[in-house]
Design an enzyme around this catalytic site. Structure first.
Site, PDB file in Angstrom:
ATOM      1  N   GLY A 181       2.781   1.773  10.985  1.00  0.00           N
ATOM      2  CA  GLY A 181       2.477   1.062  12.394  1.00  0.00           C
ATOM      3  C   GLY A 181       1.848  -0.562  12.148  1.00  0.00           C
ATOM      4  N   MET A 234       0.153  -2.858   8.467  1.00  0.00           N
ATOM      5  CA  MET A 234      -0.616  -3.024   7.292  1.00  0.00           C
ATOM      6  C   MET A 234      -1.570  -4.107   7.331  1.00  0.00           C
ATOM      7  SD  MET A 234      -1.280  -1.878   4.226  1.00  0.00           S
ATOM      8  CE  MET A 234      -2.258  -2.628   3.199  1.00  0.00           C
ATOM      9  N   GLU A 235      -2.926  -3.795   6.586  1.00  0.00           N
ATOM     10  CA  GLU A 235      -3.945  -4.811   6.941  1.00  0.00           C
ATOM     11  C   GLU A 235      -4.190  -5.992   5.876  1.00  0.00           C
ATOM     12  OE1 GLU A 235      -5.656  -0.781   4.620  1.00  0.00           O
ATOM     13  OE2 GLU A 235      -4.226  -1.468   6.281  1.00  0.00           O
ATOM     14  N   ASN A 236      -2.982  -6.109   5.285  1.00  0.00           N
ATOM     15  CA  ASN A 236      -3.029  -7.220   4.137  1.00  0.00           C
ATOM     16  C   ASN A 236      -4.215  -8.532   4.378  1.00  0.00           C
ATOM     17  OD1 ASN A 236      -0.727  -6.229   3.121  1.00  0.00           O
ATOM     18  ND2 ASN A 236       0.319  -7.109   4.697  1.00  0.00           N
ATOM     19  N   HIS A 248      -7.863  -1.708  14.919  1.00  0.00           N
ATOM     20  CA  HIS A 248      -7.889  -0.803  13.727  1.00  0.00           C
ATOM     21  C   HIS A 248      -7.532  -1.997  12.408  1.00  0.00           C
ATOM     22  CE1 HIS A 248      -6.867   2.766  11.180  1.00  0.00           C
ATOM     23  NE2 HIS A 248      -6.374   1.967  10.441  1.00  0.00           N
ATOM     24  N   GLU A 249      -6.379  -2.783  12.400  1.00  0.00           N
ATOM     25  CA  GLU A 249      -6.348  -3.549  11.297  1.00  0.00           C
ATOM     26  C   GLU A 249      -7.143  -4.496  11.166  1.00  0.00           C
ATOM     27  OE1 GLU A 249      -3.863  -2.441   9.474  1.00  0.00           O
ATOM     28  OE2 GLU A 249      -3.424  -0.895  10.811  1.00  0.00           O
ATOM     29  N   GLU A 278      -9.962   4.481   6.022  1.00  0.00           N
ATOM     30  CA  GLU A 278      -9.229   4.574   7.172  1.00  0.00           C
ATOM     31  C   GLU A 278     -10.115   5.331   8.364  1.00  0.00           C
ATOM     32  OE1 GLU A 278      -6.509   3.520   7.936  1.00  0.00           O
ATOM     33  OE2 GLU A 278      -5.495   2.825   5.732  1.00  0.00           O
ATOM     34  N   GLU A 334       0.806  -1.189  -0.041  1.00  0.00           N
ATOM     35  CA  GLU A 334       0.118  -0.030  -0.009  1.00  0.00           C
ATOM     36  C   GLU A 334       0.959   1.089   0.001  1.00  0.00           C
ATOM     37  OE1 GLU A 334      -4.079   1.434   2.233  1.00  0.00           O
ATOM     38  OE2 GLU A 334      -2.248   1.056   3.457  1.00  0.00           O
TER      39      GLU A 334
END
Length: 519
Positions: free
Chosen positions: A340, A342-344, A376-377, A399, A205
């Site tokens: 911080g 990454m939502e892969n 969050h993720e 986001e 991203e």
């Protein structure tokens, strides 16, 4: 080694048929020596150095020139035209963690929706060694392809126009496991015994998948992925999906891991990594296996994040009314990581300080951070992964939602943290502060270059977006708000949306149409 017809002549400024071959070769040698000297001074040799080295060996052998103007094949807007749409990627990778290079092969199953004589996709810092376009048993001949660095395009002219239909685009290439913390990059760490180790990690991203493999690297071009990776016996490979099989890779002593076909997703959510980490696992109420991976030295610090992740998965599935669609979810603590987290999809990566917690040594501030970042993720698995913004101008749909839900879900896991108070106290103040500057922007604003897209990842998209979502919830009430959100997720699952479609989805559950149309 590239065949003569595949040399990237236009990168060096000439397509003239009478161009002197010796002058051409010497000019590249001169550029190679200058770049080598610069790399030696800076100690930061990128994939372009590898590409020039490989290209140099090809140029010295032979040069074939074409009268066809490669500059005529491309899109002046800087965005893909939509004439060719990806359906499925078969991606094969063979990384070498000693030389820090890798070989790759990608078969992209595409659909041509408008007849064309040119295929354009994204590629950056790769040495392309073979391109072939097939339709059933027919091979369509291509002219010399062109890499356009300023647009990060790979442009493939065809010798004849191809009609609407389905095709397979095969590309072989080589590249560097990058030094920069984006694309397919190297991450170093040192064991307790003082031994330096290296892992190969991805961060795609927003526009970095194109560094790792040629692809249609824009969020609206969702496709499925089948990934295979060759590795040494001592390494483990992870990807978005569970491993399907492991087989010997010839007589090399290496192994090839093949992963299950993925769900439909955007390229920036694709992930794979090669490492020697250890893990601990647990299972959710609905049977999803969740694992937290880290260096063996920090294994004891992964329990809190795992406990949080299991509770959060159960909460989100119940809150959104949609089961997590993958059979597993990995969370990985990466020693070298720029963001911080990454939502892969199915393989979330974290900076170590955002996921590791030692109750004997770590303060409550870091405990709160671990909980909020994991929340969050995990929220992104629905907002961003299941439903993705159509373009980066609406990044706040990803986001803003994840930033709001991190506070709500964190209170569910540990009410004593008082996380929703922090949204009002810190989140809103940060949003107001960012919004007070003259260079502030609307939450949805134009972003058409990698540089302008990167600038969208700011307090406006995250904090102001979260505050707007909170305002909607407070005005509508919990029942109507979450019913509308559920409608939005189901209506656009495995697809893309724009902000007006969010408002319409909420309006459809009983809110009068004008209520949200003016946002």
């Amino acid at each position: 080694m590239p065949r003569p017809e595949e040399l990237r002549l236009t990168e060096f400024g000439s397509e003239e048929s009478d161009y002197d071959e010796d002058i051409f070769s010497n000019s590249i040698i001169h550029r190679y020596e200058r770049k080598k000297a610069r790399c030696s001074r800076s100690k930061l040799c990128g994939g372009a150095m590898l590409g020039m080295t490989l290209l140099l060996t090809s140029v010295i052998v032979t040069v074939t020139l074409y009268p066809f103007s490669l500059a005529t094949c491309g899109n002046s807007t800087g965005l893909l035209s939509g004439d060719v749409i990806p359906i499925h990627y078969d991606l094969w990778l063979h990384p070498n963690l000693t030389t820090l290079t890798f070989k790759g092969k990608v078969e992209i199953h595409v659909e041509v929706v408008h007849k064309t004589q040119c295929i354009v996709l994204h590629s950056l810092e790769q040495n392309i060694t073979k391109i072939q376009l097939k339709q059933r048993d027919k091979v369509h001949l291509t002219e010399a392809f062109n890499l356009i660095p300023e647009k990060e395009f790979l442009s493939i002219p065809l010798r004849s126009e191809i009609p609407v239909g389905k095709y397979v685009l095969l590309i072989h290439y080589e590249a560097e496991v990058r030094h920069a913390l984006k694309g397919f990059y190297r991450s170093y760490y040192t064991t307790q015994e003082g031994v330096q180790r290296v892992a190969a990690v991805t961060q795609f991203e927003a526009t970095y998948a194109r560094h790792a493999f040629p692809c249609f690297d824009e969020p609206q071009y969702k496709a499925t992925f089948s990934i295979s990776v060759v590795r040494d016996p001592e390494h483990t490979v992870l990807s978005n999906m569970p491993k399907n099989e492991t087989a010997k890779y010839g007589e090399t002593g290496l192994f090839q891991d093949t992963f299950e076909k993925s769900v439909k997703m955007s390229t920036y959510l694709v992930a794979f990594m090669v490492m020697d980490f250890t893990s601990r696992s647990a299972t959710t109420v609905n049977g999803t296996k969740i694992s937290v991976w880290s260096r063996s030295e920090t294994h004891h610090q992964t329990k809190y994040a795992l406990d949080c992740a299991v509770q959060l998965m159960d909460y989100y599935e119940k809150r959104f009314g949609i089961a997590f669609p993958l059979p597993k979810q990995d969370l990985v603590a990466v020693p070298d990581f720029n963001s911080g987290a990454m939502e892969n999809w199915g393989l979330i990566t974290y900076r170590e300080t955002s996921i590791l917690y030692d109750e004997k040594e770590t303060s409550n501030i870091f405990k709160r951070r671990v909980l909020s970042v994991v929340a969050h993720e995990m929220a992104h698995q629905w907002f961003g992964n299941l439903v993705t913004m159509k373009w980066w101008n609406d990044l706040w749909l990803n986001e803003g939602f994840a930033s709001y839900m991190e506070y709500v879900a964190s209170d569910y896991v540990d009410e004593d943290m008082g996380m929703q108070m922090y949204l009002q106290k810190n989140g809103m103040q940060r949003a107001l502060s960012a919004d007070s500057f003259s260079n502030s922007h609307a939450i949805s604003t134009e972003a058409n270059t990698p540089e302008s897209i990167a600038q969208m990842f700011d307090a406006i998209s995250y904090r102001k977006g979260a505050c707007i979502i909170r305002m909607l919830k407070e005005v509508l009430g919990d029942d109507i708000f979450f019913e509308g959100i559920n409608n939005y997720l189901r209506k656009y699952e495995y697809s893309n949306a724009i902000q007006s479609q969010l408002y319409h989805a909420i309006n459809e559950v009983g809110v009068p149409e004008p209520a949200l149309s003016s946002y």
